[in-house]
Design an enzyme around this catalytic site. Structure first.
Site, PDB file in Angstrom:
ATOM      1  N   CYS A  60       9.579   8.961   1.679  1.00 15.19           N
ATOM      2  CA  CYS A  60       9.517   7.826   2.618  1.00 15.19           C
ATOM      3  C   CYS A  60       8.783   6.636   1.992  1.00 15.19           C
ATOM      4  O   CYS A  60       9.189   5.490   2.160  1.00 15.19           O
ATOM      5  CB  CYS A  60       8.756   8.192   3.890  1.00 15.19           C
ATOM      6  N   ASP A  61       7.678   6.898   1.309  1.00 12.64           N
ATOM      7  CA  ASP A  61       6.771   5.806   0.939  1.00 12.64           C
ATOM      8  C   ASP A  61       6.654   5.534  -0.553  1.00 12.64           C
ATOM      9  O   ASP A  61       6.039   4.543  -0.954  1.00 12.64           O
ATOM     10  CB  ASP A  61       5.365   6.107   1.505  1.00 12.64           C
ATOM     11  N   CYS A 104       4.465  11.696   2.643  1.00 10.04           N
ATOM     12  CA  CYS A 104       5.904  11.754   2.385  1.00 10.04           C
ATOM     13  C   CYS A 104       6.285  10.821   1.243  1.00 10.04           C
ATOM     14  O   CYS A 104       6.426   9.612   1.435  1.00 10.04           O
ATOM     15  CB  CYS A 104       6.682  11.396   3.656  1.00 10.04           C
TER      16      CYS A 104
END
Ligand code: NDP
Length: 319
Positions: free
Chosen positions: A145-146, A142
């Site tokens: 997200c990261d 992701c």
């Protein structure tokens, strides 16, 4: 045979969508019963730091966030149970579901069902990919997200669909260089998405390229790759490895009962709602969302599903 238990609102799955649906359903006095499924807590149990869920100013780790959501659902007396639903029958007004397998399966009848079974990211299956993913060592599925953790660094992204293109463009804004591994001589993504990544200067697209290994003991230090045409192997230095080769929605048990698209995602019978083609059955989270796939959007659709279910019960005159 024992008499099947009758519940008002059955929630299947325990990610952010399931628990949010539970919070809303419980507060509306729908007495929800939630089965956690095979991976209690869902995909966030595989995540380390979550920095993009509103309300956590300092970020939170994924498993902690899921414990908080579960505690919040229980505070309003959601009946949270372990076990997973293996079979359903939506032919009648009362929806039927079976928890567990074979002769020991427990039959449940429900006035409404909220399906929040999520989706699972696909991985390449390389030993070091899984090991580094599990220790939070620079392997992720992701980018949204990261990606932030790789600001100014060099990363690899594997995949050639719309998701990979979207994530590569996102990463390119943060990272120094993004190298995209495409396994064939062309991408699967729409032409518009392909043109978008091709126009970004710090994205290098490597066609006919597969990952042989991910290097590094505590964190990603590089990737060993192979050109599938020449067979030639080489290494590049990167600190992040992103995998964007698709997701599998966890909807196998719904086949034949609920309309699914060709990839297995639940079809919204009326756009902008959580209705499925079956009255009284609602979807929430990644099992019906192949575009956004975020914890906060899953939570949002969990709220919508509980409100849709509440309205359905009110229209039926069920309390
Ligand atoms: P897709 O299934 O469309 O694409 C997966 C990609 O991963 C393919 O290019 C495939 O390669 C590649 N791949 C699969 N397995 C491997 C492997 N083992 N090694 C290397 N590469 C591999 O998945 P997406 O998640 O991209 O998209 C899912 C759906 O969601 C699509 O319908 C897409 O259009 C949609 N979507 C729409 C968006 C939007 O409209 N903004 C955004 C994101 C997704 P190959 O081509 O060789 O099979």
């Amino acid at each position: 045979m024992s008499t099947p238990e009758h519940v008002n609102c059955l929630i299947i799955g325990s990610g952010p969508s399931g628990f949010t649906a539970a919070i809303y359903a419980a507060r509306a006095d729908m007495k929800p019963v939630l089965y956690q499924g095979q991976q209690p807590g869902g995909q966030l149990m595989e995540t380390t730091e979550v920095d993009n869920f509103p309300g956590y100013a300092e970020g939170v780790n994924g498993p902690q966030m899921m414990m908080d959501l579960e505690a919040q659902a229980k505070r309003f007396e959601t009946d949270v149970r372990s076990g997973w639903v293996t079979k359903v029958d939506f032919s009648g007004e009362l929806k039927k579901a079976w928890v567990g397998e074979g002769e020991n399966a427990v039959e449940i009848h429900a006035n409404t069902i909220i399906i929040s079974t999520g989706a699972s990211a696909k991985w390449l299956g390389l030993e070091n990919e899984i090991r580094l993913r599990d220790i939070g060592g620079g392997v992720s599925a992701c980018a949204v997200c990261d990606g932030f953790f790789y600001k100014g660094q060099d990363v690899v992204i594997v995949g050639a669909g719309d998701s990979a293109c979207e994530e590569a463009s996102y990463l390119a804004k943060l990272c120094k260089k993004v190298t995209m591994f495409v396994r064939r001589d062309q991408m699967r993504a729409s032409k518009a998405m392909q043109n978008r990544v091709k126009a970004i200067e710090n994205i290098e697209i490597m066609y006919d390229t597969e990952t042989v290994d991910i290097l590094g003991s505590d964190g990603v230090e590089g990737v060993r790759l192979r050109n599938r045409v020449s067979g030639e192997e080489s290494e590049i230095n990167v600190t992040g490895f992103f995998v964007a080769i698709g997701h599998t929605p966890n909807t196998g048990m719904l086949k034949g009962w609920v309309d699914l698209d060709e990839q297995g995602y639940i079809v919204q019978s009326s756009p902008g709602t959580t209705h499925t083609n079956v009255e009284g059955v609602f979807w929430a989270g990644d099992c019906g969302d192949k575009v956004y796939k975020q914890a906060v959007t899953a939570a949002g659709s969990g709220c919508m599903a509980a409100l849709d279910a509440e309205r359905y019960l009110a229209e039926k005159g069920v309390h």
